[in-house]
Design a protein around this motif. Structure first.
Motif, PDB file in Angstrom:
ATOM      1  N   LYS A  97      -0.118   4.613  18.537  1.00 55.96           N
ATOM      2  CA  LYS A  97      -0.511   5.668  17.598  1.00 55.96           C
ATOM      3  C   LYS A  97       0.674   6.155  16.771  1.00 55.96           C
ATOM      4  O   LYS A  97       0.502   6.726  15.700  1.00 55.96           O
ATOM      5  N   ASP A  98       1.897   5.936  17.292  1.00 56.23           N
ATOM      6  CA  ASP A  98       3.099   6.396  16.603  1.00 56.23           C
ATOM      7  C   ASP A  98       3.706   5.347  15.677  1.00 56.23           C
ATOM      8  O   ASP A  98       4.601   5.661  14.899  1.00 56.23           O
ATOM      9  N   VAL A  99       3.251   4.111  15.790  1.00 58.72           N
ATOM     10  CA  VAL A  99       3.806   3.042  14.959  1.00 58.72           C
ATOM     11  C   VAL A  99       3.239   3.169  13.553  1.00 58.72           C
ATOM     12  O   VAL A  99       2.036   3.293  13.363  1.00 58.72           O
ATOM     13  N   CYS A 100       4.125   3.135  12.574  1.00 59.81           N
ATOM     14  CA  CYS A 100       3.713   3.335  11.184  1.00 59.81           C
ATOM     15  C   CYS A 100       4.289   2.222  10.324  1.00 59.81           C
ATOM     16  O   CYS A 100       5.498   2.045  10.254  1.00 59.81           O
ATOM     17  N   VAL A 101       3.422   1.462   9.678  1.00 56.80           N
ATOM     18  CA  VAL A 101       3.843   0.431   8.735  1.00 56.80           C
ATOM     19  C   VAL A 101       3.574   0.949   7.330  1.00 56.80           C
ATOM     20  O   VAL A 101       2.448   1.324   7.007  1.00 56.80           O
ATOM     21  N   LEU A 102       4.635   0.991   6.529  1.00 55.56           N
ATOM     22  CA  LEU A 102       4.546   1.440   5.146  1.00 55.56           C
ATOM     23  C   LEU A 102       5.036   0.316   4.252  1.00 55.56           C
ATOM     24  O   LEU A 102       5.941  -0.426   4.625  1.00 55.56           O
ATOM     25  N   ALA A 103       4.468   0.199   3.058  1.00 51.52           N
ATOM     26  CA  ALA A 103       4.884  -0.878   2.158  1.00 51.52           C
ATOM     27  C   ALA A 103       4.722  -0.462   0.705  1.00 51.52           C
ATOM     28  O   ALA A 103       3.804   0.283   0.359  1.00 51.52           O
ATOM     29  N   VAL A 104       5.627  -0.969  -0.109  1.00 49.70           N
ATOM     30  CA  VAL A 104       5.525  -0.856  -1.558  1.00 49.70           C
ATOM     31  C   VAL A 104       5.459  -2.276  -2.085  1.00 49.70           C
ATOM     32  O   VAL A 104       6.288  -3.115  -1.735  1.00 49.70           O
ATOM     33  N   PHE A 105       4.459  -2.550  -2.912  1.00 45.33           N
ATOM     34  CA  PHE A 105       4.342  -3.865  -3.536  1.00 45.33           C
ATOM     35  C   PHE A 105       5.086  -3.840  -4.865  1.00 45.33           C
ATOM     36  O   PHE A 105       4.857  -2.951  -5.684  1.00 45.33           O
ATOM     37  N   ASP A 106       5.950  -4.817  -5.070  1.00 45.65           N
ATOM     38  CA  ASP A 106       6.656  -4.898  -6.343  1.00 45.65           C
ATOM     39  C   ASP A 106       5.791  -5.477  -7.440  1.00 45.65           C
ATOM     40  O   ASP A 106       6.085  -5.308  -8.615  1.00 45.65           O
ATOM     41  N   THR A 107       4.758  -6.165  -7.055  1.00 44.78           N
ATOM     42  CA  THR A 107       3.889  -6.771  -8.041  1.00 44.78           C
ATOM     43  C   THR A 107       2.437  -6.538  -7.644  1.00 44.78           C
ATOM     44  O   THR A 107       2.136  -6.412  -6.461  1.00 44.78           O
ATOM     45  N   LEU A 108       1.593  -6.468  -8.620  1.00 43.04           N
ATOM     46  CA  LEU A 108       0.166  -6.347  -8.372  1.00 43.04           C
ATOM     47  C   LEU A 108      -0.510  -7.708  -8.513  1.00 43.04           C
ATOM     48  O   LEU A 108      -1.719  -7.799  -8.620  1.00 43.04           O
ATOM     49  N   ALA A 135      -4.501   1.493   4.104  1.00 42.42           N
ATOM     50  CA  ALA A 135      -4.780   2.707   3.333  1.00 42.42           C
ATOM     51  C   ALA A 135      -3.799   2.779   2.169  1.00 42.42           C
ATOM     52  O   ALA A 135      -2.615   2.484   2.330  1.00 42.42           O
ATOM     53  N   ILE A 136      -4.278   3.153   1.004  1.00 44.84           N
ATOM     54  CA  ILE A 136      -3.406   3.336  -0.156  1.00 44.84           C
ATOM     55  C   ILE A 136      -2.894   4.771  -0.134  1.00 44.84           C
ATOM     56  O   ILE A 136      -3.674   5.725  -0.151  1.00 44.84           O
ATOM     57  N   LEU A 137      -1.566   4.908  -0.065  1.00 43.07           N
ATOM     58  CA  LEU A 137      -0.942   6.232  -0.035  1.00 43.07           C
ATOM     59  C   LEU A 137      -0.729   6.782  -1.439  1.00 43.07           C
ATOM     60  O   LEU A 137      -0.670   7.987  -1.628  1.00 43.07           O
ATOM     61  N   GLY A 138      -0.567   5.878  -2.383  1.00 39.95           N
ATOM     62  CA  GLY A 138      -0.351   6.317  -3.758  1.00 39.95           C
ATOM     63  C   GLY A 138       0.068   5.163  -4.628  1.00 39.95           C
ATOM     64  O   GLY A 138       0.187   4.026  -4.176  1.00 39.95           O
ATOM     65  N   LYS A 139       0.283   5.492  -5.888  1.00 37.47           N
ATOM     66  CA  LYS A 139       0.768   4.512  -6.856  1.00 37.47           C
ATOM     67  C   LYS A 139       1.987   5.130  -7.513  1.00 37.47           C
ATOM     68  O   LYS A 139       1.911   6.231  -8.046  1.00 37.47           O
ATOM     69  N   ALA A 140       3.084   4.399  -7.463  1.00 39.52           N
ATOM     70  CA  ALA A 140       4.334   4.911  -8.000  1.00 39.52           C
ATOM     71  C   ALA A 140       4.681   4.189  -9.290  1.00 39.52           C
ATOM     72  O   ALA A 140       4.403   3.003  -9.442  1.00 39.52           O
ATOM     73  N   ARG A 141       5.299   4.903 -10.188  1.00 38.40           N
ATOM     74  CA  ARG A 141       5.786   4.270 -11.422  1.00 38.40           C
ATOM     75  C   ARG A 141       7.248   3.925 -11.210  1.00 38.40           C
ATOM     76  O   ARG A 141       8.105   4.788 -11.180  1.00 38.40           O
ATOM     77  N   GLY A 142       7.507   2.649 -10.956  1.00 36.53           N
ATOM     78  CA  GLY A 142       8.866   2.179 -10.724  1.00 36.53           C
ATOM     79  C   GLY A 142       9.226   2.157  -9.245  1.00 36.53           C
ATOM     80  O   GLY A 142       8.623   2.841  -8.426  1.00 36.53           O
ATOM     81  N   SER A 143      10.244   1.353  -8.936  1.00 39.15           N
ATOM     82  CA  SER A 143      10.635   1.168  -7.537  1.00 39.15           C
ATOM     83  C   SER A 143      11.238   2.430  -6.924  1.00 39.15           C
ATOM     84  O   SER A 143      11.038   2.704  -5.749  1.00 39.15           O
ATOM     85  N   LYS A 144      11.979   3.200  -7.704  1.00 39.00           N
ATOM     86  CA  LYS A 144      12.583   4.416  -7.161  1.00 39.00           C
ATOM     87  C   LYS A 144      11.500   5.400  -6.718  1.00 39.00           C
ATOM     88  O   LYS A 144      11.582   5.986  -5.640  1.00 39.00           O
ATOM     89  N   ASN A 145      10.465   5.579  -7.522  1.00 38.69           N
ATOM     90  CA  ASN A 145       9.368   6.471  -7.144  1.00 38.69           C
ATOM     91  C   ASN A 145       8.602   5.924  -5.944  1.00 38.69           C
ATOM     92  O   ASN A 145       8.142   6.682  -5.088  1.00 38.69           O
ATOM     93  N   GLY A 146       8.439   4.603  -5.879  1.00 35.93           N
ATOM     94  CA  GLY A 146       7.813   3.993  -4.703  1.00 35.93           C
ATOM     95  C   GLY A 146       8.613   4.281  -3.450  1.00 35.93           C
ATOM     96  O   GLY A 146       8.057   4.638  -2.401  1.00 35.93           O
ATOM     97  N   ASN A 147       9.919   4.149  -3.563  1.00 33.82           N
ATOM     98  CA  ASN A 147      10.797   4.446  -2.433  1.00 33.82           C
ATOM     99  C   ASN A 147      10.688   5.920  -2.043  1.00 33.82           C
ATOM    100  O   ASN A 147      10.680   6.255  -0.854  1.00 33.82           O
ATOM    101  N   ASN A 148      10.580   6.810  -3.025  1.00 33.61           N
ATOM    102  CA  ASN A 148      10.447   8.247  -2.735  1.00 33.61           C
ATOM    103  C   ASN A 148       9.171   8.535  -1.944  1.00 33.61           C
ATOM    104  O   ASN A 148       9.170   9.378  -1.037  1.00 33.61           O
ATOM    105  N   ILE A 149       8.086   7.847  -2.290  1.00 38.41           N
ATOM    106  CA  ILE A 149       6.837   8.032  -1.532  1.00 38.41           C
ATOM    107  C   ILE A 149       7.029   7.565  -0.095  1.00 38.41           C
ATOM    108  O   ILE A 149       6.584   8.229   0.841  1.00 38.41           O
ATOM    109  N   LEU A 150       7.707   6.434   0.092  1.00 37.33           N
ATOM    110  CA  LEU A 150       7.971   5.949   1.446  1.00 37.33           C
ATOM    111  C   LEU A 150       8.794   6.960   2.242  1.00 37.33           C
ATOM    112  O   LEU A 150       8.472   7.265   3.394  1.00 37.33           O
ATOM    113  N   ILE A 151       9.844   7.485   1.624  1.00 37.42           N
ATOM    114  CA  ILE A 151      10.702   8.465   2.305  1.00 37.42           C
ATOM    115  C   ILE A 151       9.905   9.706   2.680  1.00 37.42           C
ATOM    116  O   ILE A 151      10.021  10.229   3.789  1.00 37.42           O
TER     117      ILE A 151
END
Length: 184
Positions: A97-108, A135-151
């Motif tokens: 229950k504590d394991v969390c996999v998060l991902a940002v796709f660089d390409t659609l 589950a989709i957590l969000g959509k980020a504009r650019g890699s830096k914003n994607g990284n911010n969502i992950l953080i």
């Protein structure tokens, strides 16, 4: 090569053959399966379990790839501490229950419905595995914003437990995008 890879689950017959090897060796095993909500692998293992309940314990990881690997590494640690297969399975049921996999796709590229507009706008979908499903957590504009969502999501999950195994995964043709994410 332009060909999208495909997958196939392990058959009940193949599981049963391995279960038989474990039983004949007088051993025990914990079988950690891909999320039952994303694959039929757990169901195949469960079908094969009949007659092997005394030596095989199944765990539905409710996770994929790196999340499943974290549970495997944790199970190995518990085994090395001397816990039995049943005890390991009980601990895995708690910890999964504590394991969390998060991902940002660089390409659609493989998410065809939004690919055209998303690639033009540099939209990066951010996903997680939650309760065994994507589950989709969000959509980020650019890699830096994607990284911010992950953080932010890591903070929402109370940070990283460094006493547990943890992983960083990446796929790509070279490491330039990975280096950019790390810098961001």
């Amino acid at each position: 090569c332009g060909t999208i890879p495909t997958t196939s689950q392990v058959s009940p017959h193949d599981f049963e053959a391995k279960f038989k090897e474990v039983k004949e060796a007088g051993d025990t095993a914990v079988v950690i399966c891909l999320s039952s909500l994303l694959s039929g692998t757990y169901q195949s293992a469960h079908i094969a379990l009949d007659g092997y309940e005394d030596c095989i314990t199944l765990v539905d990881s409710l996770n994929v790839c790196l999340g499943e690997q974290i549970l495997v590494l944790y199970a190995v640690k518990l085994r090395d501490e001397g816990l039995s297969a049943k005890e390991i399975a009980e601990k895995l049921e708690e910890k999964k229950k504590d394991v969390c996999v998060l991902a940002v796709f660089d390409t659609l590229e493989y998410l065809k419905t939004a690919a055209w507009a998303g690639n033009i706008l540099s939209i990066k979908p951010v996903i997680a595995i939650e309760k065994g499903e994507v589950a989709i957590l969000g959509k980020a504009r650019g890699s830096k914003n994607g990284n911010n969502i992950l953080i932010q999501e890591v903070k929402n999950k109370n940070g990283i437990d460094f006493s547990m195994p943890y992983m960083l995964g990446y796929s790509g043709l070279d490491d330039s995008l990975l280096r950019k994410y790390i810098a961001d």
